[in-house]
Design an enzyme around this catalytic site. Sequence first.
Site, short mmCIF file in Angstrom:
data_model
loop_
_atom_site.label_atom_id
_atom_site.label_comp_id
_atom_site.label_asym_id
_atom_site.label_seq_id
_atom_site.Cartn_x
_atom_site.Cartn_y
_atom_site.Cartn_z
N LYS A 172 0.84 -1.20 0.00
CA LYS A 172 0.00 0.00 0.00
C LYS A 172 0.88 1.25 0.00
CE LYS A 172 -3.91 1.89 2.72
NZ LYS A 172 -4.81 1.66 3.88
N SER A 216 -9.77 1.76 3.08
CA SER A 216 -8.94 2.54 2.19
C SER A 216 -7.91 1.73 1.39
CB SER A 216 -8.19 3.61 2.99
OG SER A 216 -7.30 2.99 3.92
N SER A 239 -9.96 -0.66 7.16
CA SER A 239 -9.38 -0.51 5.82
C SER A 239 -8.72 -1.73 5.23
CB SER A 239 -8.35 0.62 5.82
OG SER A 239 -9.01 1.83 5.65
N1 GLN Z 1 -13.09 3.86 6.41
C1 GLN Z 1 -12.55 4.31 7.68
C2 GLN Z 1 -12.20 5.77 7.58
O1 GLN Z 1 -12.57 6.36 6.65
C3 GLN Z 1 -11.38 3.48 8.03
C4 GLN Z 1 -10.17 3.82 7.29
C5 GLN Z 1 -9.00 3.01 7.68
O2 GLN Z 1 -9.12 1.96 8.32
N2 GLN Z 1 -7.85 3.52 7.33
O3 GLN Z 1 -11.61 6.33 8.44
#
Ligand code: GLN
Length: 481
Positions: free
Chosen positions: A73, A149, A173
């Site tokens: 990532k 994400s 994420s």
């Molecule tokens: N979707 C969640 C957010 O928008 C989690 C994101 C993540 O785990 N980095 O914060």
Amino acid sequence: MPDTVLNSLTAVNLLDKLEKGAISSGAILEDLKSRIADKDGKVKAYVRLGPQIDGVSLGVQDSQLKGIPVSVKDNICTDGFNTECCSSILSGFTPPYDATVIKKLKKSGAFILALKTNMDEFAFGSSTENSCFGPTHNPWDLDCVTGGSSGGSAAAVAADEAIFALGSDTGGSIRQPAAFCGVVGMKPTYGRVSRYGLIAFASSLDQIGPFTKDIADCALVMNIISGHDEMDSTSANIEVPDYTESLGKDIKGLRIGIPKEYFIDGMDPQVKLAVENAIQRLRSLGAVCSEVSLPHTKYAVPVYYIVATAEASSNLARFDGVQYGLRAKEPSGLIDMYCKTRGQGFGEEAKRRIILGTFVLSHGYYDAYYLRALKVRTLIRRDFDKVFKDFDCIVTPTSPTPAFKIGEKSSDPLKMYLSDIYTISANLAGIPALSMPCGFTKCGLPVGLQLLGKAFDEKMILRIAHAYEQSEGWRKIKPKL
Ligand code: GLN
């Protein structure tokens, strides 16, 4: 076996073939490169894709993952390769060091692809639409999001454009995109895997974890990336078991809790059906499944969006045009340079979170929001402690819906935030959790099953997950690209 299908094999399968001398690591890499060249135009799992697909390996070291390529990532530092969190503000940033997980993977003989996977900017999002490079497309339906994400990592594994990948999970994420893309994704216990070299979003919640094609690969990668690290003061000095020992054991008599708060109105009926069938299957394998209660679940989303944005606003203060990435042109002075750089460099969602986080930490609101959220976070953690006194594992859906259409929720942040309703609590409580495929909707979109465990008991999750996986054939179904 013709080389063209190597990309669809797991790391365990490939290592077996390498061991027998049936294939070479060069052949795996070549095969993967041609798959990426062939499919990534549609999927867009990778960013900054050029004609040359490069990578680095230290060659044979302790060889546990010798010659196996790994995709990473864009928020995990890779020495000499761009790491930009898919944000314009970090454009051109090349870290001078490797994250601890990368060092460990290199030492195990893995080949680090120089290509990084797409993500929501700074990991803010649930759909990978908040990337300065544009969205990744779900390999099961190119009009749908991958989740986020870490959508690029999930899609790369699902599309056989990666053997396995790394992502990060602050509120879901890893698990939510794993569910949307039909692959395995694990968020380890907070402190199990070093965060050194992970560009911080919310430091008390972030964890790095693997995306894999099956549970055996997940256990293998967890063996390599876990463990204490002096470079991360929150990393736990607790012995790492051999996770592969959890594979192949039966689950007779294990106690599995099903939290009633997770089966809510508004949940997609096809998701509900797939998860109920999975629970039935766990019962038929001998597990004792019964209803439990996690009464503070309804506060998880609001608590998370206070704690996570507070930490993010502080962590992102360092991106000001001085040390990293972008610097605005022709500022009239230092303050103007800060303002212009941050104004131009951050996307809309990043700005929203910085403003929200700064607000909840500000004088007069700190006690009302941030401090209160921390107290409720403790209540959420206690809910789990209580259940885990009597249960070995908790099983839930990973997400209330399957993958949604690109653009469907992007103008409604609240709707988007609610897609993390089932994943956030594990981060707030610091416990390990995994998502794995448990079926498909009528339209052919994958559904994810979430397994949550006691802190540092990833082994139990992997044991139950493996037993379930072996009793079903979901992992054998591949997207038609
Ligand atoms: N979707 C969640 C957010 O928008 C989690 C994101 C993540 O785990 N980095 O914060």
